[in-house]
Design a protein around this motif. Structure first.
Motif, PDB file in Angstrom:
ATOM      1  N   ALA A  69       0.810  -1.111  -0.088  1.00  0.00           N
ATOM      2  CA  ALA A  69       0.217   0.194   0.032  1.00  0.00           C
ATOM      3  C   ALA A  69       0.961   1.258   0.004  1.00  0.00           C
ATOM      4  N   ASN A  72      -0.192   6.398   2.694  1.00  0.00           N
ATOM      5  CA  ASN A  72      -1.415   6.872   3.193  1.00  0.00           C
ATOM      6  C   ASN A  72      -2.493   5.853   3.233  1.00  0.00           C
ATOM      7  N   GLY A  73      -2.114   4.604   3.055  1.00  0.00           N
ATOM      8  CA  GLY A  73      -3.122   3.522   3.210  1.00  0.00           C
ATOM      9  C   GLY A  73      -3.913   2.989   1.909  1.00  0.00           C
ATOM     10  N   LEU A  74      -3.624   3.852   0.819  1.00  0.00           N
ATOM     11  CA  LEU A  74      -4.285   3.498  -0.265  1.00  0.00           C
ATOM     12  C   LEU A  74      -3.475   2.121  -1.096  1.00  0.00           C
ATOM     13  N   ARG A 118      -5.580  11.424  -1.306  1.00  0.00           N
ATOM     14  CA  ARG A 118      -6.091  10.218  -0.803  1.00  0.00           C
ATOM     15  C   ARG A 118      -7.662  10.166  -1.025  1.00  0.00           C
ATOM     16  N   ARG A 122      -9.533   7.477  -3.234  1.00  0.00           N
ATOM     17  CA  ARG A 122     -10.191   6.479  -2.658  1.00  0.00           C
ATOM     18  C   ARG A 122     -11.795   6.569  -3.242  1.00  0.00           C
ATOM     19  N   TRP A 235      -8.609   0.534   3.462  1.00  0.00           N
ATOM     20  CA  TRP A 235      -9.114   1.714   2.642  1.00  0.00           C
ATOM     21  C   TRP A 235     -10.521   1.659   2.297  1.00  0.00           C
ATOM     22  N   TYR A 240      -8.050   3.628   8.009  1.00  0.00           N
ATOM     23  CA  TYR A 240      -6.630   3.601   7.539  1.00  0.00           C
ATOM     24  C   TYR A 240      -5.793   3.339   8.649  1.00  0.00           C
TER      25      TYR A 240
END
Ligand SMILES: [Zn+2]
Length: 241
Positions: A69, A72-74, A118, A122, A235, A240
């Protein structure tokens, strides 16, 4: 009483009582005081069976789904357990619109946005996810419906927070987009459950008998769904890392 649960036994001088703990890489550990009557251990395991199961499933939880990932968690890779599909995610702000690419290197989803944006990225990912869900889950439901001889009026997918599926009194079945991330047997169980509601609009004994006819392991699957959320990446849920 035979429990069949594997555990490591540790004798502790400091312990006054027997206790259980779940340790990463080790599994269940039974700590007993010196002089403890070991014949009591199966009784202990039986009494705390529900706790053991919960603790073990927490231990197995992927972190969060083991996929690469962005900071930023995406996601850079999205995997659907229900089908075994894997998609590379490419963030490319020079593009005009989202596109899917299927080549020798596998499948990719190309998003016209920078991965560091983000929220915007998302939103586009969730839009794509919903389209994949409609393309995958609705035909799965249709197939099961025909196999079971249980008809529904219409079907759709939605990204829902708290329900995996629903069936209206008019026979409209709504499936949660997140079913994509469940193991296939659990995704199928949810569909079976909702299809059975087209015949029995309640959770009566006859409803469960119908479910059992189409999914003999329904009890196990229903129990597994209690923490089915663990399969859904952060996500998607918005939680997150
Ligand atoms: Zn139900």
């Amino acid at each position: 009483m035979s429990s069949g649960i594997a555990y490591t036994l540790k004798v502790s001088r400091r312990s006054k009582h027997a206790r259980l703990k779940m340790v990463p890489h080790e599994g269940l550990v039974v700590v007993v005081p010196e002089g403890y009557d070991r014949k009591q251990i199966p009784v202990l395991l039986h009494r705390y069976a529900a706790w053991i199961e919960r603790a073990a499933s927490r231990l197995e939880r992927p972190q969060p789904d083991g996929k690469p990932a962005l900071p930023n968690g995406l996601p850079c890779l999205v995997g659907f357990r229900s089908t075994g599909e894997e998609w590379q995610v490419e963030y490319d702000p020079s593009r005009r619109r989202s596109a899917e690419r299927n080549g020798a290197g596998g499948s990719s989803i190309l998003l016209p946005v920078d991965g560091s944006e983000r929220d915007a990225a998302r939103d586009l990912l969730l839009l794509w996810l919903r389209k994949r869900a409609a393309a995958i889950l609705v035909p799965m439901l249709e197939e099961q419906s025909e196999a079971f001889g249980l008809r529904y009026a219409s079907a759709g997918v939605r990204l829902q927070k708290s329900r995996w599926g629903s069936c209206s009194t008019r026979g409209r079945i709504t499936l949660n987009t997140k079913l994509l991330f469940l193991p296939p047997e659990l995704a199928r169980y949810i569909m079976t459950h909702e299809l059975c509601h087209t015949a029995e609009m309640n959770h009566s004994d006859s409803f469960w008998r119908l479910v059992e006819r189409h999914d003999p392991l329904f009890r196990q699957h229903d129990r597994a769904m209690r923490d089915g959320w663990k399969y859904v990446p952060g996500w998607v849920t918005g939680h997150y890392l």
